[in-house]
Design a protein around this motif. Sequence first.
Motif, mmCIF file in Angstrom:
data_model
loop_
_atom_site.group_PDB
_atom_site.id
_atom_site.type_symbol
_atom_site.label_atom_id
_atom_site.label_comp_id
_atom_site.label_asym_id
_atom_site.label_seq_id
_atom_site.Cartn_x
_atom_site.Cartn_y
_atom_site.Cartn_z
ATOM 1 N N ILE A 154 -27.470 38.528 10.055
ATOM 2 C CA ILE A 154 -26.167 39.044 10.483
ATOM 3 C C ILE A 154 -25.096 38.093 9.974
ATOM 4 N N ALA A 155 -24.044 38.625 9.356
ATOM 5 C CA ALA A 155 -22.890 37.812 8.950
ATOM 6 C C ALA A 155 -21.877 37.822 10.085
ATOM 7 N N LEU A 156 -21.532 36.625 10.556
ATOM 8 C CA LEU A 156 -20.620 36.475 11.689
ATOM 9 C C LEU A 156 -19.417 35.627 11.287
ATOM 10 N N PRO A 157 -18.299 35.792 11.969
ATOM 11 C CA PRO A 157 -17.121 34.970 11.665
ATOM 12 C C PRO A 157 -17.442 33.479 11.819
ATOM 13 N N ALA A 158 -16.936 32.687 10.882
ATOM 14 C CA ALA A 158 -17.140 31.239 10.935
ATOM 15 C C ALA A 158 -16.385 30.630 12.114
ATOM 16 N N HIS A 159 -16.847 29.453 12.538
ATOM 17 C CA HIS A 159 -16.198 28.672 13.596
ATOM 18 C C HIS A 159 -16.115 29.442 14.915
ATOM 19 N N SER A 160 -17.213 30.141 15.231
ATOM 20 C CA SER A 160 -17.290 30.931 16.459
ATOM 21 C C SER A 160 -18.621 30.642 17.151
ATOM 22 N N ALA A 161 -18.766 31.135 18.371
ATOM 23 C CA ALA A 161 -20.013 31.010 19.113
ATOM 24 C C ALA A 161 -20.354 32.366 19.720
ATOM 25 N N PHE A 162 -21.648 32.667 19.746
ATOM 26 C CA PHE A 162 -22.119 33.964 20.227
ATOM 27 C C PHE A 162 -23.337 33.781 21.120
ATOM 28 N N SER A 163 -23.454 34.630 22.138
ATOM 29 C CA SER A 163 -24.627 34.672 23.002
ATOM 30 C C SER A 163 -25.618 35.676 22.427
ATOM 31 N N PHE A 164 -26.920 35.373 22.584
ATOM 32 C CA PHE A 164 -27.948 36.294 22.092
ATOM 33 C C PHE A 164 -29.260 36.059 22.825
ATOM 34 N N ARG A 165 -30.135 37.053 22.732
ATOM 35 C CA ARG A 165 -31.525 36.982 23.188
ATOM 36 C C ARG A 165 -32.335 37.909 22.307
ATOM 37 N N TYR A 166 -33.629 37.827 22.441
ATOM 38 C CA TYR A 166 -34.526 38.763 21.770
ATOM 39 C C TYR A 166 -35.035 39.766 22.797
ATOM 40 N N LEU A 167 -35.247 40.993 22.340
ATOM 41 C CA LEU A 167 -35.813 42.039 23.190
ATOM 42 C C LEU A 167 -37.059 42.576 22.508
ATOM 43 N N GLY A 168 -38.204 42.377 23.165
ATOM 44 C CA GLY A 168 -39.477 42.842 22.627
ATOM 45 C C GLY A 168 -39.940 44.108 23.321
ATOM 46 N N ALA A 169 -41.111 44.550 22.925
ATOM 47 C CA ALA A 169 -41.708 45.754 23.488
ATOM 48 C C ALA A 169 -41.855 45.612 25.003
ATOM 49 N N GLY A 170 -41.706 46.718 25.703
ATOM 50 C CA GLY A 170 -41.859 46.734 27.155
ATOM 51 C C GLY A 170 -40.731 46.039 27.887
ATOM 52 N N ASP A 171 -39.533 46.033 27.286
ATOM 53 C CA ASP A 171 -38.356 45.377 27.884
ATOM 54 C C ASP A 171 -38.593 43.889 28.150
ATOM 55 N N TRP A 229 -37.576 40.427 27.523
ATOM 56 C CA TRP A 229 -36.460 39.606 27.044
ATOM 57 C C TRP A 229 -36.932 38.163 26.917
ATOM 58 N N PHE A 230 -36.555 37.484 25.825
ATOM 59 C CA PHE A 230 -36.912 36.076 25.686
ATOM 60 C C PHE A 230 -35.891 35.356 24.815
ATOM 61 N N ASP A 231 -35.945 34.031 24.899
ATOM 62 C CA ASP A 231 -34.973 33.175 24.227
ATOM 63 C C ASP A 231 -35.559 32.559 22.967
#
Length: 91
Positions: free
Chosen positions: A54-71, A73-75
């Motif tokens: 993913i291309a994101l704006p420079a000098h920024s911060a974003f929250s994220f997680r991964y979502l796998g099968a069966g809902d 969620w992990f970091d």
Amino acid sequence: MLERKQLKGRTRITFVLPAETPHGPVSVVGDFNHWNPAAHPLEPRGDGTRAATIALPAHSAFSFRYLGAGDHWFDDEHADGHDGANGRVHT
């Protein structure tokens, strides 16, 4: 794991996981895609990993997680930091 490449005014972030850990489909979701699991599924790469870029704006911060099968969620243990339950990536 997070891979970065600086572009003019943007940073290309590649979110990388082993091919089968966890088993099944995985998406990277975050405030950069409105937490939409269909937006950035991880795809297999030739080196035995899977990734989404993913291309994101420079000098920024974003929250994220991964979502796998069966809902499932992990970091990402390689995140730049954490904001509650979410990982943080800095561009």
